[in-house]
Scaffold this active site. Structure first.
Site, mmCIF file in Angstrom:
data_model
loop_
_atom_site.group_PDB
_atom_site.id
_atom_site.type_symbol
_atom_site.label_atom_id
_atom_site.label_comp_id
_atom_site.label_asym_id
_atom_site.label_seq_id
_atom_site.Cartn_x
_atom_site.Cartn_y
_atom_site.Cartn_z
ATOM 1 N N ASP A 280 -11.451 19.505 22.649
ATOM 2 C CA ASP A 280 -10.321 18.339 22.652
ATOM 3 C C ASP A 280 -9.211 18.545 21.456
ATOM 4 O O ASP A 280 -8.411 17.398 21.459
ATOM 5 C CB ASP A 280 -11.062 16.973 22.698
ATOM 6 C CG ASP A 280 -11.501 16.568 21.263
ATOM 7 O OD1 ASP A 280 -12.046 17.382 20.456
ATOM 8 O OD2 ASP A 280 -11.287 15.388 21.012
ATOM 9 N N GLU A 281 -9.401 19.526 20.909
ATOM 10 C CA GLU A 281 -8.290 19.594 19.813
ATOM 11 C C GLU A 281 -7.941 20.903 19.418
ATOM 12 O O GLU A 281 -8.937 22.033 19.888
ATOM 13 C CB GLU A 281 -8.554 18.658 18.367
ATOM 14 C CG GLU A 281 -9.838 19.026 17.682
ATOM 15 C CD GLU A 281 -10.155 17.974 16.710
ATOM 16 O OE1 GLU A 281 -9.565 18.535 15.610
ATOM 17 O OE2 GLU A 281 -10.892 17.168 16.898
#
Length: 589
Positions: free
Chosen positions: A199-200
DNA sequence: GCGGATCAC
DNA sequence: TATGGTGATCCGC
């Protein structure tokens, strides 16, 4: 230093001398401090000295005072030697010269990723407070966060904080699918972007901005809009000259916001000055406490306490902290490489078991899992590590190394694990794990970095860069005079069980502790809120509430909730002096 | 090389 | 009643 009673000096009036003053106090006797408020103790001391002068007693006291003075001088000199050795001023100057503001680094971070995906797939979750997980909360929706629900929290604690909480199970394949979509979008802006979990990620958008004549802000805004248009997921971003700063910035206007730092040394240093030390990657709960113990709460405090830190370099890592103080870190962004993997393992938690049969059965299951992972991803290794956790939550590891590449067959992994575990019995266990280290890549033609297959194959791994620009014949990488700002860090960790905390926009980060209390002033959209943890009510906005809840929780509220729930006393883990702050190769060098 | 500890995600 | 899994790194020995 001057000492009272130099022969030439007896009649001088050395009242101004600090040493003289201290000797006069000494001479006045050991009880002087208890004497209370004499009308003029200095004058009294002078009279006492006058009366004693010339006596053997006086001479002896004078000698002892001289010795003490010299002893203090030695201590001060030792301190100064250390400080001279550390030469903080020169260190800072060298670091400052190396500061590189030429690259535009972006940290992108999906907002409440798992929860956002679940909301996408089930709009009926709507504004309800809900969380993703099972037993332990992976991700809380923003509505749930208002109640104090946080990732990593036990589900029963979360329900206590928010009785109406809806908890949905994880759907990892969906998260991976959307993660891949989003990462593909990011890669349009930087083909060598570095995923850091599902997610990043980190991007260097310098070439992109140049090619399309875009400001960094506009570029990132466009990128975030594209992600939303194509996936209906929101992403927050930080724009800064290096990865650490970008990461801190991406937290600033969360959710669905972005924050750019000015690319000037003054702006960077101002940004760091009031920043909580805890915001620095690598400074966790333990190091936060250790630094707090010497008076350091903010990055600005690093400079204030530089002398202490120089003396305690062994424990705190002066270099790392000075870099942090200046806001200097790596700006190298490149995808993680398969060959950088260091270990591969499997572990499982279960209800406490104690019979040998049960324990060996679990070990066998874990061995089977590890065997699958090793064969699927094409690795073997030379060291096998057994890990077990007692029902008291204490964790132990036992390792065995071979002088050959091990067999990855389930039976052989099991046999090694058994060999390590049997001598430890009897045990009451809640977790068993096996890990293989000192890896050998069995896939000579590894997939190219960034490929989809590589992404899934590596699921669960977190390879970190070691040394990036180690070209043969180049300058020795460990030369202390050569600051390695090109060191890479935060390479792509793959999805963990839950995503990291991502707080809403704050106004909390750089505030001091008082600002985390309900008395702090609200920023915008302030309404009446009640802290679900301490039950205090005051006017604030969501950000303020969340900041306060974090503060409350960090002060042991979870423990209290547990006690309320279980009636059992909370267990305080002992504070230990572990690895010093920083020195993480992945981050600075 | 091993084991404990800390940290990130 | 009840608190996860994977991986990296550092330190002391």
């Amino acid at each position: 230093m001057r000492v009272l009673g130099n022969k030439d000096d007896d009649d001088a009036a050395p009242a101004a001398s600090q040493d003289t003053a201290s000797f006069l106090r000494r001479l006045a006797g050991p009880s002087i401090m208890k004497a209370g408020l004499a009308k003029d103790q200095t004058e009294i001391n002078r009279i006492i000295a006058e009366a004693s002068k010339g006596s053997k007693f006086y001479e002896n006291e004078k000698r002892k005072d001289k010795e003490l003075t010299e002893r203090i001088a030695r201590i001060i000199k030792a301190r100064d030697d250390v400080l001279r050795e550390a030469d903080i001023g020169t260190s800072l100057a060298k670091m400052e010269v190396q500061r590189d503001l030429s690259q535009i680094i972006v940290h992108v971070d999906m907002d409440a990723f798992y929860a956002s995906v679940e909301l996408l797939d089930d709009p009926s979750l709507g504004d309800k407070p809900f969380a993703v997980g099972h037993g332990v909360i992976s991700t809380a929706s923003y509505a749930a966060r208002k109640h104090g629900v946080r990732s990593g929290m036990a589900e029963f604690v979360a329900r206590k904080l928010c009785p109406q909480l809806v908890v949905v199970p994880c759907h990892f394949s969906r998260y991976m699918e959307l993660s891949r979509q989003v990462m593909d979008i990011f890669r349009r802006y930087d083909p060598t972007m570095c995923a850091a979990g599902c997610d990043e990620g980190y991007l260097n958008i310098t070439p992109y901005c140049e090619e399309y004549m875009l400001s960094a802000d506009d570029c990132v805004r466009g990128m975030r809009e594209t992600v939303f248009r194509e996936t209906k997921l929101t992403v927050s971003a930080g724009i800064a000259p290096n990865k650490v700063l970008a990461k801190i910035c991406s937290d600033r206007n969360k959710p669905n916001g972005q924050f750019a730092l000015d690319f000037t040394p003054a702006a960077v240093k101002a940004f760091m000055h009031d920043l909580s030390i805890r915001k620095i990657p690598g400074v966790g709960r333990v190091n936060e406490r250790l630094l707090d113990s010497v008076g350091i709460q903010t990055c600005g405090d690093i400079y204030t306490h530089r002398a202490t830190l120089a003396l305690m370099d062994k424990y705190f890592g002066l270099h790392f902290l000075l870099q942090t103080y200046l806001g200097i870190a790596s700006n190298v962004v490149q995808p993680g490489q398969r060959e950088e993997r260091k270990s591969i393992g499997a572990e499982r938690t279960f209800h406490t078991i104690s019979s040998k049969e049960d324990i060996l059965r679990k070990l066998e299951e874990v061995a089977a899992e590890l065997n699958e992972d090793l064969e699927r991803t094409g690795w073997t290794g030379k060291t096998v590590t057994l890990k077990y956790k007692l029902d008291t939550y204490q964790v132990f590891t036992r390792a065995k190394s071979f002088d050959r590449w091990i067999s990855t067959k389930k039976e052989d992994l099991f046999a090694t694990g058994k060999e390590l575990l049997l001598p430890e019995l009897p045990l009451r266990l809640r977790l068993i794990g096996l890990r293989v280290m000192k890896l050998k890549d069995l896939r000579v033609d590894a997939d190219k970095p960034g490929s989809i297959r590589r992404f899934f194959e590596n699921a669960g791994s977190s390879p970190r860069k070691k040394r990036r620009l180690s070209v043969a014949g180049q300058k020795e990488p460990n030369d202390p005079d050569e600051l390695q700002l090109t060191q890479d860090g935060y390479e792509d960790a793959m999805p963990g069980f839950y995503e990291h905390e991502d707080l809403e926009r704050d106004g909390f980060d750089e505030a001091d502790h008082d600002a985390n209390l309900p008395t702090s002033k609200p920023t915008s959209a302030a309404t009446e809120h009640t802290c679900p943890v301490c039950a205090r009510t005051w006017a604030t906005d969501n950000a303020g509430l969340n900041a306060h809840v974090d503060y409350c929780l960090s002060r042991g509220a979870i423990r209290e909730a547990q006690q309320t729930a279980s009636g059992a006393p909370g267990v305080l883990k002992p504070l230990t002096l572990g690895a010093k702050v920083g020195k993480r190769k992945s981050q600075y060098q």
